[in-house]
Write a protein that holds these residues in place. Structure first.
Motif, PDB file in Angstrom:
ATOM      1  N   GLY A 178      22.667 -19.062 -31.409  1.00 59.09           N
ATOM      2  CA  GLY A 178      23.942 -18.961 -31.529  1.00 59.09           C
ATOM      3  C   GLY A 178      24.222 -18.091 -32.525  1.00 59.09           C
ATOM      4  N   THR A 179      25.388 -17.077 -32.666  1.00 58.30           N
ATOM      5  CA  THR A 179      25.577 -16.324 -33.763  1.00 58.30           C
ATOM      6  C   THR A 179      27.105 -16.774 -33.925  1.00 58.30           C
ATOM      7  N   GLN A 180      27.647 -16.771 -35.219  1.00 55.82           N
ATOM      8  CA  GLN A 180      28.980 -16.985 -35.694  1.00 55.82           C
ATOM      9  C   GLN A 180      29.918 -15.720 -35.618  1.00 55.82           C
ATOM     10  N   VAL A 181      31.035 -15.701 -34.893  1.00 56.74           N
ATOM     11  CA  VAL A 181      31.809 -14.619 -35.074  1.00 56.74           C
ATOM     12  C   VAL A 181      33.273 -15.098 -35.456  1.00 56.74           C
ATOM     13  N   THR A 182      33.828 -14.547 -36.512  1.00 58.05           N
ATOM     14  CA  THR A 182      35.063 -14.942 -37.161  1.00 58.05           C
ATOM     15  C   THR A 182      35.963 -13.775 -37.310  1.00 58.05           C
ATOM     16  N   VAL A 183      36.946 -13.806 -36.733  1.00 55.94           N
ATOM     17  CA  VAL A 183      37.870 -12.710 -36.445  1.00 55.94           C
ATOM     18  C   VAL A 183      39.179 -13.297 -37.619  1.00 55.94           C
ATOM     19  N   SER A 184      39.508 -12.577 -38.535  1.00 53.05           N
ATOM     20  CA  SER A 184      40.615 -12.909 -39.264  1.00 53.05           C
ATOM     21  C   SER A 184      41.772 -12.350 -39.052  1.00 53.05           C
ATOM     22  N   SER A 185      42.956 -12.812 -39.212  1.00 54.93           N
ATOM     23  CA  SER A 185      44.001 -12.301 -38.878  1.00 54.93           C
ATOM     24  C   SER A 185      44.922 -11.421 -39.861  1.00 54.93           C
ATOM     25  N   LEU A 245      31.916 -11.346 -39.593  1.00 57.09           N
ATOM     26  CA  LEU A 245      33.515 -11.323 -40.019  1.00 57.09           C
ATOM     27  C   LEU A 245      34.058  -9.995 -39.687  1.00 57.09           C
ATOM     28  N   VAL A 246      35.045  -9.956 -38.906  1.00 57.02           N
ATOM     29  CA  VAL A 246      35.833  -8.980 -38.760  1.00 57.02           C
ATOM     30  C   VAL A 246      37.399  -9.140 -38.478  1.00 57.02           C
ATOM     31  N   GLN A 247      38.066  -7.976 -39.032  1.00 56.45           N
ATOM     32  CA  GLN A 247      39.657  -8.429 -38.847  1.00 56.45           C
ATOM     33  C   GLN A 247      40.134  -8.159 -37.468  1.00 56.45           C
ATOM     34  N   ALA A 248      41.217  -8.660 -36.910  1.00 54.22           N
ATOM     35  CA  ALA A 248      41.679  -8.738 -35.768  1.00 54.22           C
ATOM     36  C   ALA A 248      41.976  -7.110 -35.306  1.00 54.22           C
ATOM     37  N   GLY A 249      41.588  -7.098 -33.956  1.00 49.09           N
ATOM     38  CA  GLY A 249      41.621  -5.599 -33.524  1.00 49.09           C
ATOM     39  C   GLY A 249      40.363  -4.805 -33.883  1.00 49.09           C
ATOM     40  N   GLY A 250      39.396  -5.352 -34.478  1.00 46.82           N
ATOM     41  CA  GLY A 250      38.001  -4.682 -34.588  1.00 46.82           C
ATOM     42  C   GLY A 250      37.199  -5.097 -33.640  1.00 46.82           C
ATOM     43  N   SER A 251      36.127  -4.600 -33.777  1.00 53.56           N
ATOM     44  CA  SER A 251      34.800  -4.751 -32.710  1.00 53.56           C
ATOM     45  C   SER A 251      33.454  -5.344 -33.172  1.00 53.56           C
ATOM     46  N   LEU A 252      32.877  -6.107 -32.378  1.00 54.10           N
ATOM     47  CA  LEU A 252      31.494  -6.494 -32.651  1.00 54.10           C
ATOM     48  C   LEU A 252      30.468  -6.053 -31.488  1.00 54.10           C
ATOM     49  N   ARG A 253      29.205  -6.141 -31.749  1.00 54.66           N
ATOM     50  CA  ARG A 253      28.401  -6.119 -30.520  1.00 54.66           C
ATOM     51  C   ARG A 253      27.222  -7.127 -30.857  1.00 54.66           C
ATOM     52  N   LEU A 254      27.200  -8.486 -29.764  1.00 58.83           N
ATOM     53  CA  LEU A 254      26.242  -8.981 -29.975  1.00 58.83           C
ATOM     54  C   LEU A 254      25.023  -8.708 -29.012  1.00 58.83           C
ATOM     55  N   SER A 255      23.816  -9.063 -29.478  1.00 60.03           N
ATOM     56  CA  SER A 255      22.717  -9.005 -28.988  1.00 60.03           C
ATOM     57  C   SER A 255      21.997  -9.952 -28.645  1.00 60.03           C
ATOM     58  N   CYS A 256      21.221 -10.236 -27.798  1.00 57.09           N
ATOM     59  CA  CYS A 256      20.463 -11.650 -27.365  1.00 57.09           C
ATOM     60  C   CYS A 256      19.053 -11.153 -26.774  1.00 57.09           C
ATOM     61  N   ALA A 257      18.249 -11.284 -27.746  1.00 57.79           N
ATOM     62  CA  ALA A 257      16.698 -10.805 -27.199  1.00 57.79           C
ATOM     63  C   ALA A 257      15.977 -11.958 -26.881  1.00 57.79           C
ATOM     64  N   ALA A 258      15.442 -11.650 -25.532  1.00 55.11           N
ATOM     65  CA  ALA A 258      14.671 -13.062 -24.971  1.00 55.11           C
ATOM     66  C   ALA A 258      13.204 -12.534 -24.811  1.00 55.11           C
ATOM     67  N   SER A 259      12.355 -13.757 -24.718  1.00 56.24           N
ATOM     68  CA  SER A 259      10.994 -13.572 -24.696  1.00 56.24           C
ATOM     69  C   SER A 259      10.426 -14.897 -23.847  1.00 56.24           C
ATOM     70  N   GLY A 260       9.210 -14.756 -23.503  1.00 50.68           N
ATOM     71  CA  GLY A 260       8.593 -16.095 -22.727  1.00 50.68           C
ATOM     72  C   GLY A 260       8.949 -16.184 -21.263  1.00 50.68           C
ATOM     73  N   ARG A 261       9.566 -15.357 -20.564  1.00 52.02           N
ATOM     74  CA  ARG A 261       9.960 -15.345 -19.190  1.00 52.02           C
ATOM     75  C   ARG A 261      10.345 -13.834 -18.599  1.00 52.02           C
ATOM     76  N   THR A 262      10.170 -13.572 -17.240  1.00 45.90           N
ATOM     77  CA  THR A 262      10.404 -12.585 -16.561  1.00 45.90           C
ATOM     78  C   THR A 262      11.903 -12.241 -16.903  1.00 45.90           C
ATOM     79  N   PHE A 263      12.560 -11.615 -17.931  1.00 45.87           N
ATOM     80  CA  PHE A 263      13.638 -11.455 -18.036  1.00 45.87           C
ATOM     81  C   PHE A 263      14.535 -10.797 -16.989  1.00 45.87           C
ATOM     82  N   SER A 264      13.904  -9.767 -16.451  1.00 44.41           N
ATOM     83  CA  SER A 264      14.883  -9.110 -15.188  1.00 44.41           C
ATOM     84  C   SER A 264      14.932 -10.049 -14.047  1.00 44.41           C
ATOM     85  N   ASN A 265      14.130 -11.202 -13.850  1.00 43.65           N
ATOM     86  CA  ASN A 265      14.394 -12.035 -12.703  1.00 43.65           C
ATOM     87  C   ASN A 265      15.587 -12.827 -12.748  1.00 43.65           C
TER      88      ASN A 265
END
Length: 126
Positions: free
Chosen positions: A119-126, A11-31
């Motif tokens: 999925g990951t929830q992102v909520t931006v409040s006004s 949860l973040v206020q309008a104008g704010g920032s978030l950084r999402l990450s996605c970790a992968a496994s089980g495949r040659t990611f760089s391909n």
């Protein structure tokens, strides 16, 4: 078995920032190119951003250009989505996905991606 695990939402206020990450496994990611999508309540899942296998090429939907930045670290098998100047309309569940190729012309279509995270929830409040 390919696994994608998103994190970094919250949860973040309008104008704010978030950084999402996605970790992968089980495949040659760089391909493979990677993408981020989002789905707001009552709406269809939509494309947000994509990045080529090398990280040198990126592509964004118009509504996030200049505010979001997609990047990847192939050594860590992780793709990121830095989201700045967030708006209430950015509220959604964000998903990462692996593209079927290294890069291409069809980056915004869900059918071009073959593995998805939970999925990951992102909520931006006004």
């Amino acid at each position: 078995q390919v696994q994608l695990v998103e994190s970094g939402g919250g949860l973040v206020q309008a104008g704010g920032s978030l950084r999402l990450s996605c970790a992968a496994s089980g495949r040659t990611f760089s391909n493979y190119a990677m993408g981020w999508f989002r789905q707001a309540p009552g709406k269809e899942r939509e494309f947000v951003a994509a990045i080529s296998w090398s990280g040198r090429s990126t592509y964004y939907t118009d509504s996030v250009k200049g505010r979001f930045t997609i990047s990847r670290d192939n050594a860590k098998n992780t793709v990121y989505l830095q989201m700045n100047s967030l708006k209430p309309e950015d509220t959604a569940v964000y998903y990462c996905a692996t593209h079927q190729t290294r890069w291409g012309t069809k980056l915004a279509g869900m059918g071009e991606y073959d593995y998805w995270g939970q999925g990951t929830q992102v909520t931006v409040s006004s």
